[in-house]
Write an enzyme that holds these catalytic residues in place. Sequence first.
Site, PDB file in Angstrom:
ATOM      1  N   THR A 168     -21.960 -47.732  32.855  1.00 48.60           N
ATOM      2  CA  THR A 168     -22.249 -47.314  31.480  1.00 48.60           C
ATOM      3  C   THR A 168     -21.827 -48.410  30.510  1.00 48.60           C
ATOM      4  O   THR A 168     -20.920 -49.181  30.777  1.00 48.60           O
ATOM      5  CB  THR A 168     -21.485 -46.040  31.071  1.00 48.60           C
ATOM      6  OG1 THR A 168     -20.098 -46.308  31.198  1.00 48.60           O
ATOM      7  CG2 THR A 168     -21.860 -44.865  31.903  1.00 48.60           C
ATOM      8  N   GLU A 203     -24.995 -41.176  32.811  1.00 52.50           N
ATOM      9  CA  GLU A 203     -24.336 -40.189  33.671  1.00 52.50           C
ATOM     10  C   GLU A 203     -25.285 -39.068  34.099  1.00 52.50           C
ATOM     11  O   GLU A 203     -24.943 -38.243  34.927  1.00 52.50           O
ATOM     12  CB  GLU A 203     -23.150 -39.559  32.931  1.00 52.50           C
ATOM     13  CG  GLU A 203     -21.928 -40.461  32.795  1.00 52.50           C
ATOM     14  CD  GLU A 203     -21.959 -41.329  31.544  1.00 52.50           C
ATOM     15  OE1 GLU A 203     -23.063 -41.547  31.002  1.00 52.50           O
ATOM     16  OE2 GLU A 203     -20.883 -41.784  31.126  1.00 52.50           O
ATOM     17  N   LYS A 249     -15.827 -36.193   9.192  1.00 53.88           N
ATOM     18  CA  LYS A 249     -15.379 -34.867   8.768  1.00 53.88           C
ATOM     19  C   LYS A 249     -14.963 -34.930   7.314  1.00 53.88           C
ATOM     20  O   LYS A 249     -13.985 -35.575   6.965  1.00 53.88           O
ATOM     21  CB  LYS A 249     -14.223 -34.396   9.646  1.00 53.88           C
ATOM     22  CG  LYS A 249     -14.682 -33.357  10.647  1.00 53.88           C
ATOM     23  CD  LYS A 249     -13.546 -32.653  11.319  1.00 53.88           C
ATOM     24  CE  LYS A 249     -14.103 -31.423  12.008  1.00 53.88           C
ATOM     25  NZ  LYS A 249     -13.163 -30.777  12.884  1.00 53.88           N
ATOM     26  N   TRP A 297     -18.458 -31.071   9.143  1.00 50.48           N
ATOM     27  CA  TRP A 297     -19.093 -32.239   9.732  1.00 50.48           C
ATOM     28  C   TRP A 297     -20.296 -32.706   8.929  1.00 50.48           C
ATOM     29  O   TRP A 297     -21.116 -31.901   8.481  1.00 50.48           O
ATOM     30  CB  TRP A 297     -19.584 -31.913  11.135  1.00 50.48           C
ATOM     31  CG  TRP A 297     -18.523 -32.051  12.168  1.00 50.48           C
ATOM     32  CD1 TRP A 297     -17.377 -32.787  12.064  1.00 50.48           C
ATOM     33  CD2 TRP A 297     -18.504 -31.449  13.463  1.00 50.48           C
ATOM     34  NE1 TRP A 297     -16.649 -32.684  13.219  1.00 50.48           N
ATOM     35  CE2 TRP A 297     -17.311 -31.879  14.089  1.00 50.48           C
ATOM     36  CE3 TRP A 297     -19.373 -30.613  14.153  1.00 50.48           C
ATOM     37  CZ2 TRP A 297     -16.981 -31.486  15.388  1.00 50.48           C
ATOM     38  CZ3 TRP A 297     -19.035 -30.231  15.438  1.00 50.48           C
ATOM     39  CH2 TRP A 297     -17.852 -30.653  16.047  1.00 50.48           C
TER      40      TRP A 297
HETATM   41  P1  AMP Z   1     -26.668 -44.445  27.748  1.00 47.30           P
HETATM   42  O1  AMP Z   1     -25.782 -43.891  28.771  1.00 47.30           O
HETATM   43  O2  AMP Z   1     -26.424 -45.895  27.457  1.00 47.30           O
HETATM   44  O3  AMP Z   1     -28.100 -44.169  28.033  1.00 47.30           O
HETATM   45  O4  AMP Z   1     -26.327 -43.728  26.366  1.00 47.30           O
HETATM   46  C1  AMP Z   1     -26.378 -42.333  26.249  1.00 47.30           C
HETATM   47  C2  AMP Z   1     -26.123 -41.937  24.823  1.00 47.30           C
HETATM   48  O5  AMP Z   1     -27.184 -42.403  23.979  1.00 47.30           O
HETATM   49  C3  AMP Z   1     -26.105 -40.457  24.593  1.00 47.30           C
HETATM   50  O6  AMP Z   1     -24.870 -39.873  24.950  1.00 47.30           O
HETATM   51  C4  AMP Z   1     -26.389 -40.374  23.092  1.00 47.30           C
HETATM   52  O7  AMP Z   1     -25.236 -40.604  22.334  1.00 47.30           O
HETATM   53  C5  AMP Z   1     -27.351 -41.508  22.880  1.00 47.30           C
HETATM   54  N1  AMP Z   1     -28.711 -40.986  22.897  1.00 47.30           N
HETATM   55  C6  AMP Z   1     -29.591 -40.970  23.915  1.00 47.30           C
HETATM   56  N2  AMP Z   1     -30.749 -40.387  23.545  1.00 47.30           N
HETATM   57  C7  AMP Z   1     -30.603 -39.997  22.257  1.00 47.30           C
HETATM   58  C8  AMP Z   1     -31.423 -39.313  21.303  1.00 47.30           C
HETATM   59  N3  AMP Z   1     -32.670 -38.936  21.592  1.00 47.30           N
HETATM   60  N4  AMP Z   1     -30.895 -39.068  20.086  1.00 47.30           N
HETATM   61  C9  AMP Z   1     -29.645 -39.457  19.762  1.00 47.30           C
HETATM   62  N5  AMP Z   1     -28.830 -40.109  20.613  1.00 47.30           N
HETATM   63  C10 AMP Z   1     -29.285 -40.375  21.837  1.00 47.30           C
END
Ligand code: AMP
Length: 543
Positions: free
Chosen positions: A185, A331, A441, A446
């Site tokens: 990640t 994940e 906040k 929020w």
């Molecule tokens: P990654 O593991 O690098 O793919 O990142 C995952 C994270 O990207 C998620 O936990 C979100 O915070 C963000 N994310 C993925 N898709 C979206 C979406 N459609 N809208 C907002 N945030 C997103």
Amino acid sequence: MQGLIMESQLLISSILKHADRNFGDREIVSIKADDPLHRCTYAECFRRTRQLANALAKLGLSRGDRIATLAWNDHRHLECYYAIAGSGFVCHTINPRLFPEQIIFIINHAEDRWIFVDPLIVPLLEKIAAQISAVEGFVVMTDDAHMPETSLKNAVSYEALIGSESDLFEWPVFDERTASALCYTSGTTGDPKGVLYDHRSTILHAYAEVMPDTLNLGSTDCVLPVVPLFHVNAWGIPYCAVMVGSKLVFPGPKMGDGETLYNLLEQEQVTLALGVPTVWLALLQYARDTGQKLNHLQRTVIGGAAVPEAMIREFRDAHDVTVIQAWGMTEMSPLGTASTPKSGSENWTPDEYIQMQTKAGRSVFGVEMRIVNDAGVELPWDGVAYGALQVRGPWICSGYFKLEGNSDAHTDDGWFDTGDVATINPDGYMAITDRTKDVIKSGGEWISSIDVENTAVGHDGVAEAAVIGVPHPKWTERPLLVIIRAEGVELSRDDMLAWLEGKIAKWWIPDDVVFVDEIPHTATGKIKKIELRKQFADYRLPS
Ligand code: AMP
């Protein structure tokens, strides 16, 4: 009593065998460092995959050993996916855009034995070779004619490695829970953490992706993953598109180039393209500047970050393209939700349809989700209550590689805490409002930084926007809007605040707007809010 159904392991090699037999003539088009437009069929690609599997079998590896790739999207990378996992090894995809220290950490942590590397990325590996000395050898993804001079040890060209191998290979059968792929990640803090997928999770995830209310993917589709093969398995496309026999188009190292993407989409008659919002900005800009329309593309899947409403509208109005917003995580293999319509949508107005698309979407079968408050109490699906978003299901990680029992990301009752904050409406559409760590906040309530950012980028004069919380004596925190102006545009603080007026809740309107030349990003294109907060640590809001 047990059912009377055959014992059959869900293995990645079974996708390849099925596709080889049923869709052998489907095409794979790739831009590569050594070929500006390479074409081959599934059958040719899989013949080479079997040759690669025979070559791997001679490297003295054991089942479960990790073989890494540092490469762009092309057919050779796809061959690695199938040969490595199909042989019972683990295909460890690495993001070349990470910092060198992170790449060193990842390679050593994964104990990669061999690395497949794109010729363009060889210099990066040469610089860190001394710190990854346990790697036994490097396969440069080209032929001998294009092989760069390199100091990497035991370097061999990909074509030389597989060239003399037989194309007959019996894919081994093993337990479907065997690890197949590894992806770290891109966390903004701490060391990267490895997510280890298995054959079963990959196949189930692929079934879920092709479903009509997800990607609605079939053999008549032509798919262009702009999302890299090193980012969560290109969102599963190498598996699900091959499973159903879609034509594949790989943009190689040209992922951020609007003109290349436009030409590929048109020439290859791509019907579905997938990527993060930033790549579509480049494409839309190119189409706008040259006055061209996308004539074949039917839908884009956009995820990885919130999708601005303006982008959804431009795809619809200028190109007749439907945006499917998707949400997921490394994940989660990564698919969690997709914003596709459900029954009743026939009566929606065009604007109501757009509102649906601005949400992250409904969970696909296989992903259970819930939102909880700070005390862990589940919150209602009323579209109003915000809470920590938790998920569980057969393609969601149960821990991190070599960190077993040491992850605080899982709850005692077996859910994965995504680190996202979300609302879910009565129809089941989830909307991400923030990362838990980025929440603002104000007076105990929020403020959704994502909503404010999306509204801000709806203004033509805004190229990019980020909202962070800054300390406030009365409200604890108030939002600060950080903006990169679009090229050649005059835009003042007051213009911006006036634009937001009436579009978001009054108390969400940022207390100030600052203009910058750059907003820091992670290697996967997400805004680095931590860095931005540091940058503005000494900033004081106007009183
Ligand atoms: P990654 O593991 O690098 O793919 O990142 C995952 C994270 O990207 C998620 O936990 C979100 O915070 C963000 N994310 C993925 N898709 C979206 C979406 N459609 N809208 C907002 N945030 C997103």
